[in-house]
Design a protein around this motif. Structure first.
Motif, PDB file in Angstrom:
ATOM      1  N   SER A   1       0.762  -1.241   0.236  1.00  0.00           N
ATOM      2  CA  SER A   1       0.138   0.366  -0.035  1.00  0.00           C
ATOM      3  C   SER A   1       0.788   1.330   0.041  1.00  0.00           C
ATOM      4  CB  SER A   1      -1.024  -0.035   1.370  1.00  0.00           C
ATOM      5  OG  SER A   1      -1.914  -1.121   1.277  1.00  0.00           O
ATOM      6  N   ALA A   2       1.893   1.188   0.610  1.00  0.00           N
ATOM      7  CA  ALA A   2       2.800   2.357   0.877  1.00  0.00           C
ATOM      8  C   ALA A   2       3.794   2.641  -0.306  1.00  0.00           C
ATOM      9  CB  ALA A   2       3.916   2.224   1.940  1.00  0.00           C
ATOM     10  N   LYS A   3       4.106   1.395  -1.028  1.00  0.00           N
ATOM     11  CA  LYS A   3       4.845   1.445  -2.362  1.00  0.00           C
ATOM     12  C   LYS A   3       3.833   2.251  -3.495  1.00  0.00           C
ATOM     13  CE  LYS A   3       6.750  -1.538  -5.976  1.00  0.00           C
ATOM     14  NZ  LYS A   3       7.712  -0.490  -6.721  1.00  0.00           N
ATOM     15  N   TYR A   4       2.628   1.925  -3.358  1.00  0.00           N
ATOM     16  CA  TYR A   4       1.756   2.388  -4.465  1.00  0.00           C
ATOM     17  C   TYR A   4       0.889   3.971  -3.852  1.00  0.00           C
ATOM     18  CZ  TYR A   4       2.832  -1.260  -7.412  1.00  0.00           C
ATOM     19  OH  TYR A   4       3.495  -1.992  -8.350  1.00  0.00           O
ATOM     20  N   GLN A   5       1.403   4.115  -2.854  1.00  0.00           N
ATOM     21  CA  GLN A   5       1.023   5.452  -2.028  1.00  0.00           C
ATOM     22  C   GLN A   5      -0.558   5.527  -2.108  1.00  0.00           C
ATOM     23  OE1 GLN A   5       2.889   8.286  -4.751  1.00  0.00           O
ATOM     24  NE2 GLN A   5       4.492   8.268  -3.710  1.00  0.00           N
ATOM     25  N   VAL A   6      -1.204   4.513  -1.569  1.00  0.00           N
ATOM     26  CA  VAL A   6      -2.662   4.295  -1.152  1.00  0.00           C
ATOM     27  C   VAL A   6      -2.812   5.088   0.030  1.00  0.00           C
ATOM     28  CG1 VAL A   6      -4.487   3.004  -0.931  1.00  0.00           C
ATOM     29  CG2 VAL A   6      -2.811   2.159  -2.274  1.00  0.00           C
ATOM     30  N   ARG A   7      -3.348   6.127   0.100  1.00  0.00           N
ATOM     31  CA  ARG A   7      -3.614   6.964   1.190  1.00  0.00           C
ATOM     32  C   ARG A   7      -5.318   7.001   1.651  1.00  0.00           C
ATOM     33  NH1 ARG A   7       1.173   7.932   0.277  1.00  0.00           N
ATOM     34  NH2 ARG A   7       2.190   9.803  -0.028  1.00  0.00           N
ATOM     35  N   GLY A   8      -6.013   6.438   0.669  1.00  0.00           N
ATOM     36  CA  GLY A   8      -7.455   6.174   1.133  1.00  0.00           C
ATOM     37  C   GLY A   8      -8.049   4.870   0.526  1.00  0.00           C
ATOM     38  N   VAL A   9      -9.009   4.575   1.061  1.00  0.00           N
ATOM     39  CA  VAL A   9      -9.534   3.341   0.626  1.00  0.00           C
ATOM     40  C   VAL A   9     -10.951   3.534   0.102  1.00  0.00           C
ATOM     41  CG1 VAL A   9      -8.000   1.537   1.112  1.00  0.00           C
ATOM     42  CG2 VAL A   9      -9.974   2.377   2.916  1.00  0.00           C
ATOM     43  N   PRO A  10     -11.699   2.836  -0.789  1.00  0.00           N
ATOM     44  CA  PRO A  10     -11.033   2.029  -1.743  1.00  0.00           C
ATOM     45  C   PRO A  10     -10.191   2.928  -2.829  1.00  0.00           C
ATOM     46  CG  PRO A  10     -13.273   2.296  -2.132  1.00  0.00           C
ATOM     47  CD  PRO A  10     -12.967   3.291  -0.931  1.00  0.00           C
ATOM     48  N   THR A  11      -9.266   2.236  -3.145  1.00  0.00           N
ATOM     49  CA  THR A  11      -8.413   2.777  -4.295  1.00  0.00           C
ATOM     50  C   THR A  11      -8.129   1.606  -5.166  1.00  0.00           C
ATOM     51  OG1 THR A  11      -6.979   4.441  -3.098  1.00  0.00           O
ATOM     52  CG2 THR A  11      -6.080   3.638  -5.000  1.00  0.00           C
ATOM     53  N   MET A  12      -8.537   1.823  -6.758  1.00  0.00           N
ATOM     54  CA  MET A  12      -8.484   0.989  -7.646  1.00  0.00           C
ATOM     55  C   MET A  12      -7.052   1.228  -8.644  1.00  0.00           C
ATOM     56  SD  MET A  12     -12.383   0.215  -8.656  1.00  0.00           S
ATOM     57  CE  MET A  12     -12.688   2.042  -8.520  1.00  0.00           C
ATOM     58  N   ILE A  13      -6.363   0.493  -8.933  1.00  0.00           N
ATOM     59  CA  ILE A  13      -5.183   0.715  -9.806  1.00  0.00           C
ATOM     60  C   ILE A  13      -5.285  -0.337 -11.035  1.00  0.00           C
ATOM     61  CG2 ILE A  13      -2.802   0.968 -10.241  1.00  0.00           C
ATOM     62  CD1 ILE A  13      -2.558   1.723  -7.411  1.00  0.00           C
ATOM     63  N   LEU A  14      -5.156   0.086 -12.158  1.00  0.00           N
ATOM     64  CA  LEU A  14      -5.302  -0.741 -13.147  1.00  0.00           C
ATOM     65  C   LEU A  14      -4.042  -0.983 -14.066  1.00  0.00           C
ATOM     66  CD1 LEU A  14      -7.010  -2.413 -15.268  1.00  0.00           C
ATOM     67  CD2 LEU A  14      -7.043  -0.277 -16.729  1.00  0.00           C
ATOM     68  N   PHE A  15      -3.370  -2.302 -13.986  1.00  0.00           N
ATOM     69  CA  PHE A  15      -2.202  -2.377 -14.403  1.00  0.00           C
ATOM     70  C   PHE A  15      -2.392  -3.428 -15.687  1.00  0.00           C
ATOM     71  CE2 PHE A  15      -1.524  -2.187  -9.714  1.00  0.00           C
ATOM     72  CZ  PHE A  15      -0.223  -1.394  -9.791  1.00  0.00           C
ATOM     73  N   GLN A  16      -1.258  -3.059 -16.660  1.00  0.00           N
ATOM     74  CA  GLN A  16      -1.062  -4.067 -17.598  1.00  0.00           C
ATOM     75  C   GLN A  16       0.267  -4.314 -17.906  1.00  0.00           C
ATOM     76  OE1 GLN A  16      -2.628  -2.871 -21.470  1.00  0.00           O
ATOM     77  NE2 GLN A  16      -2.519  -4.854 -22.309  1.00  0.00           N
ATOM     78  N   ASN A  17       0.921  -5.592 -18.061  1.00  0.00           N
ATOM     79  CA  ASN A  17       2.236  -5.897 -18.141  1.00  0.00           C
ATOM     80  C   ASN A  17       2.966  -5.040 -17.237  1.00  0.00           C
ATOM     81  OD1 ASN A  17       1.929  -7.442 -20.509  1.00  0.00           O
ATOM     82  ND2 ASN A  17       1.855  -5.606 -21.775  1.00  0.00           N
ATOM     83  N   GLY A  18       2.718  -4.872 -15.986  1.00  0.00           N
ATOM     84  CA  GLY A  18       3.245  -4.335 -14.708  1.00  0.00           C
ATOM     85  C   GLY A  18       3.167  -2.862 -14.995  1.00  0.00           C
ATOM     86  N   LYS A  19       2.647  -2.255 -15.835  1.00  0.00           N
ATOM     87  CA  LYS A  19       2.662  -0.985 -15.960  1.00  0.00           C
ATOM     88  C   LYS A  19       1.344  -0.224 -15.403  1.00  0.00           C
ATOM     89  CE  LYS A  19       5.400  -0.061 -20.114  1.00  0.00           C
ATOM     90  NZ  LYS A  19       4.812  -1.050 -20.740  1.00  0.00           N
ATOM     91  N   GLN A  20       1.382   0.847 -14.554  1.00  0.00           N
ATOM     92  CA  GLN A  20       0.118   1.158 -13.845  1.00  0.00           C
ATOM     93  C   GLN A  20      -0.722   2.256 -15.119  1.00  0.00           C
ATOM     94  OE1 GLN A  20       0.175   3.174 -10.057  1.00  0.00           O
ATOM     95  NE2 GLN A  20      -0.784   4.900 -10.547  1.00  0.00           N
TER      96      GLN A  20
END
Length: 101
Positions: A59-78
């Protein structure tokens, strides 16, 4: 969990990661919406849930400060990220518009 996480997001198929907390009301409201997204898109997407309380480093690595947070990845890229609730239609629109085959 972390090494497994990177294996999951490094696939060709888009992966929607839902960072959530068990105590979060909006997170509970998002769960059935994500289920509908999965039902509609089927094998075109992978959806995983990450409990921020149990995965604080991630969560810290992706700077998730609030929930819910959705992140879409493809081939490891945000490709996209959003905090808060969205409708099924909004989530599908984002996935379809960001997904590059």
């Amino acid at each position: 969990m972390e090494s497994n996480f990177y294996d999951i997001i490094n696939i060709e198929k888009p992966v929607l990661v839902d960072f959530f907390a068990t105590w979060c009301g909006p997170c509970k409201m998002l769960a059935p919406v994500l289920k509908q997204v999965k039902e509609e898109l089927g094998d075109k997407i992978k959806i995983i849930k990450i409990d921020t309380d149990k995965n604080q480093d991630l969560s810290a690595k992706y700077q998730v400060r609030g929930v819910p947070t959705m992140i879409l990845f493809q081939n490891g890229k945000q490709l996209w990220r959003q905090s808060g609730l969205l409708t099924k239609e909004e989530i599908i629109e984002v996935i379809v518009s960001k997904y590059s085959k």
